[in-house]
Design a protein around this motif. Structure first.
Motif, mmCIF file in Angstrom:
data_model
loop_
_atom_site.group_PDB
_atom_site.id
_atom_site.type_symbol
_atom_site.label_atom_id
_atom_site.label_comp_id
_atom_site.label_asym_id
_atom_site.label_seq_id
_atom_site.Cartn_x
_atom_site.Cartn_y
_atom_site.Cartn_z
ATOM 1 N N PRO A 103 47.742 43.473 45.216
ATOM 2 C CA PRO A 103 48.094 44.945 45.038
ATOM 3 C C PRO A 103 46.913 45.669 44.473
ATOM 4 N N MET A 104 45.731 44.882 44.178
ATOM 5 C CA MET A 104 44.359 45.514 43.572
ATOM 6 C C MET A 104 43.422 45.727 44.524
ATOM 7 N N ASP A 105 42.414 46.260 44.184
ATOM 8 C CA ASP A 105 41.254 46.862 45.143
ATOM 9 C C ASP A 105 40.557 45.664 45.941
ATOM 10 N N ILE A 106 40.739 45.879 47.177
ATOM 11 C CA ILE A 106 40.011 44.912 47.980
ATOM 12 C C ILE A 106 39.094 45.592 48.942
ATOM 13 N N TYR A 107 37.676 45.188 48.688
ATOM 14 C CA TYR A 107 36.531 45.612 49.491
ATOM 15 C C TYR A 107 35.441 44.777 49.552
ATOM 16 N N TYR A 108 34.229 45.358 49.989
ATOM 17 C CA TYR A 108 32.997 44.660 49.821
ATOM 18 C C TYR A 108 32.675 44.545 48.763
ATOM 19 N N ASP A 109 31.673 43.633 48.420
ATOM 20 C CA ASP A 109 31.040 43.173 46.906
ATOM 21 C C ASP A 109 30.223 44.576 46.612
ATOM 22 N N LYS A 110 30.606 44.741 45.303
ATOM 23 C CA LYS A 110 30.161 46.143 44.633
ATOM 24 C C LYS A 110 28.967 45.387 43.708
ATOM 25 N N ASN A 111 28.900 44.144 43.745
ATOM 26 C CA ASN A 111 27.666 43.648 42.639
ATOM 27 C C ASN A 111 27.917 44.299 41.226
ATOM 28 N N LEU A 112 29.176 44.189 40.816
ATOM 29 C CA LEU A 112 29.511 44.950 39.378
ATOM 30 C C LEU A 112 29.240 43.839 38.403
ATOM 31 N N ASP A 113 29.129 44.052 37.173
ATOM 32 C CA ASP A 113 28.989 43.124 36.013
ATOM 33 C C ASP A 113 30.281 42.404 36.171
ATOM 34 N N TRP A 114 30.446 40.989 35.490
ATOM 35 C CA TRP A 114 31.605 40.064 35.518
ATOM 36 C C TRP A 114 32.782 40.555 35.167
ATOM 37 N N MET A 115 32.749 41.247 34.007
ATOM 38 C CA MET A 115 33.911 41.757 33.750
ATOM 39 C C MET A 115 34.347 42.685 34.672
ATOM 40 N N SER A 116 33.830 43.803 35.129
ATOM 41 C CA SER A 116 34.119 44.775 35.752
ATOM 42 C C SER A 116 34.799 44.052 37.172
ATOM 43 N N PHE A 152 55.990 41.364 42.508
ATOM 44 C CA PHE A 152 56.532 40.874 43.473
ATOM 45 C C PHE A 152 56.477 42.048 44.767
ATOM 46 N N ALA A 153 57.356 43.162 43.989
ATOM 47 C CA ALA A 153 57.516 44.217 45.054
ATOM 48 C C ALA A 153 56.420 44.938 45.290
ATOM 49 N N ASP A 154 55.224 44.950 44.625
ATOM 50 C CA ASP A 154 53.947 45.570 44.860
ATOM 51 C C ASP A 154 53.263 44.803 45.834
ATOM 52 N N ILE A 155 53.630 43.567 46.083
ATOM 53 C CA ILE A 155 52.912 43.012 47.371
ATOM 54 C C ILE A 155 53.395 43.589 48.570
ATOM 55 N N VAL A 156 54.640 43.727 48.546
ATOM 56 C CA VAL A 156 55.024 44.302 49.854
ATOM 57 C C VAL A 156 54.812 46.086 49.949
ATOM 58 N N HIS A 157 54.704 46.679 48.862
ATOM 59 C CA HIS A 157 54.159 47.940 48.812
ATOM 60 C C HIS A 157 52.864 48.348 49.297
ATOM 61 N N SER A 158 51.818 47.255 48.641
ATOM 62 C CA SER A 158 50.609 47.307 49.280
ATOM 63 C C SER A 158 50.451 47.063 50.701
ATOM 64 N N LEU A 159 51.010 46.024 51.160
ATOM 65 C CA LEU A 159 51.012 45.922 52.429
ATOM 66 C C LEU A 159 51.446 46.973 53.352
ATOM 67 N N LYS A 160 52.442 47.554 52.958
ATOM 68 C CA LYS A 160 53.040 48.662 53.751
ATOM 69 C C LYS A 160 52.134 50.146 53.651
ATOM 70 N N ASN A 161 51.799 50.210 52.380
ATOM 71 C CA ASN A 161 50.509 51.235 52.262
ATOM 72 C C ASN A 161 49.492 50.988 53.236
ATOM 73 N N SER A 162 48.858 49.704 53.170
ATOM 74 C CA SER A 162 47.601 49.289 54.270
ATOM 75 C C SER A 162 48.024 49.492 55.561
ATOM 76 N N GLY A 163 49.193 49.202 55.916
ATOM 77 C CA GLY A 163 49.604 49.185 57.320
ATOM 78 C C GLY A 163 49.606 50.604 57.803
ATOM 79 N N GLU A 164 49.991 51.497 56.955
ATOM 80 C CA GLU A 164 50.107 52.844 57.666
ATOM 81 C C GLU A 164 48.684 53.459 57.353
#
Length: 377
Positions: free
Chosen positions: A277-290, A356-368
């Motif tokens: 459910p979190m941000d998924i994208y290319y590497d942004k070269n952020l600091d460790w904590m971010s 658990f529900a957020d896994i499904v919601h995130s997949l649904k939103n990505s698919g849409e």
């Protein structure tokens, strides 16, 4: 750098291997120093790291891990004894399956601790017991797991760098930006607009008995992990000899496949609730904590949640301090929350079922999002 400090317990030993290496820029688009580093955040996080070390939160409670291993071995033995004493009719068969599944999942949480060198103070003891638990009790390669999981921790949810999201785009489309990008390119490997539906019958039940089952042997063989392969074979010899003495060959194979499916379902829901459910994208070269915070979230603490998830409900703390023994996550969590609040960084913590529900919601939103971009002219 913070990643080096986070991963290595014995930094003096590791430094000896670094002397022969030249440190510099790897490539123009892959800087060794993060260009978007938040200097104040980095400073405060390093102060927190020093505080954690002074508080002794990186020191393991070996009684905790001994009792955890003991309950795994008891459940593993009980699964066979149930069939031995009560017969192989349907009810004992099902109860035995459930008991062995619990044992296997709890063993997977323990091997995770050992792989992160958080059970013993000495690295070699972690490695030795890791082979026993991962190879002998579970039947997979310890080095295979370390190879993949270290990459995941280094760059969580970074496409092309985190192997845990390699399912994009062949099985699922993940993340809002990647889904739109895939749609614009008019690429379609699966009906992604239905991925939140076929997720239930693909990844959770089939990851272990199909992909992982083959991949661990493939990597162990191609990379010549001969010791791991020898340990792994002891699992299969033990399993088929002990259960084969009680069940017919078809029943043994069915038993093996079903418990792998149950184990896989438990593992996938727990492991993905913190990341998908979190941000998924290319590497942004952020600091460790971010880097860690944008890709992880927590699940509320309770005795059941701690046991059920192997303390991976504290995923944020685990990613920030991967060598920290899991029984100390709850102690450092308030300090991490305070640091996040100071720098206006979101610290997500949610109930287990919501996660658990957020896994499904995130997949649904990505698919849409993929479908909208795919159909857009």
């Amino acid at each position: 750098q913070d990643a080096f400090v986070a991963f290595h317990v014995d930094k003096v030993l590791v430094s000896k291997y670094l002397k022969s290496l030249q440190i510099g820029e790897l490539a123009p688009d892959q800087p060794s120093v993060e260009p978007t580093k938040n200097e104040m955040l980095v400073r405060d996080f390093r102060e927190l790291r020093d505080t954690v070390e002074k508080m002794g939160l990186l020191e393991p409670n070996q009684l905790f891990f001994f009792l955890h291993l003991a309950h795994i071995l008891l459940l593993d033995s009980a699964a066979w004894l149930i069939l031995f004493y009560f017969g192989t009719s349907l009810l004992p068969f099902v109860v035995s399956l459930l008991v062995l599944t619990i044992s296997q999942v709890q063993a997977s949480w323990l091997q995770h601790d050992l792989g992160h060198l958080s059970v013993f103070r000495k690295t070699k003891w972690n490695h030795l017991l890791h082979k026993f638990v991962m190879c002998h009790l579970i039947g997979a390669s310890a080095k295979w797991w370390t190879l993949l999981h270290s990459q995941h921790h280094s760059k969580p949810n970074c496409f092309h760098k985190d192997p845990d999201i390699d399912m994009h785009p062949f099985l699922f489309t993940l993340g809002k930006k990647l889904s739109v990008e895939l749609g614009i390119k008019k690429k379609k490997y699966m009906p992604y607009n239905h991925q939140h539906k076929y997720f239930f019958i693909t990844l959770p039940p089939l990851l272990f008995p199909t992909y992982f089952q083959c991949h661990t042997f493939y990597i162990a063989y191609t990379k010549r992990y001969w010791v791991d392969l020898a340990w792994m074979m002891t699992f299969y010899i033990r399993f088929f000899c002990t259960y084969g003495s009680l069940l017919e060959i078809k029943s043994v194979l069915a038993y093996f496949f079903i418990f792998r499916m149950l184990e896989s379902s438990w593992f996938v829901w727990v492991s993905q609730m913190n990341h998908i459910p979190m941000d998924i994208y290319y590497d942004k070269n952020l600091d460790w904590m971010s880097t860690q915070l944008q890709a992880t979230c927590n699940v509320e603490q309770s005795l059941f949640n701690d046991w059920f998830t192997g303390h991976l409900n504290f995923q944020i703390e685990h990613h920030l301090f991967p060598t920290m023994p899991r029984h100390n996550y709850w102690k450092v969590a308030p300090l991490v929350k305070s640091l996040c609040a100071k720098h206006s960084i979101e610290y997500q913590c949610k109930p287990l079922l919501t996660a658990f529900a957020d896994i499904v919601h995130s997949l649904k939103n990505s698919g849409e999002l993929w479908l909208d971009a795919y159909l857009h002219k």
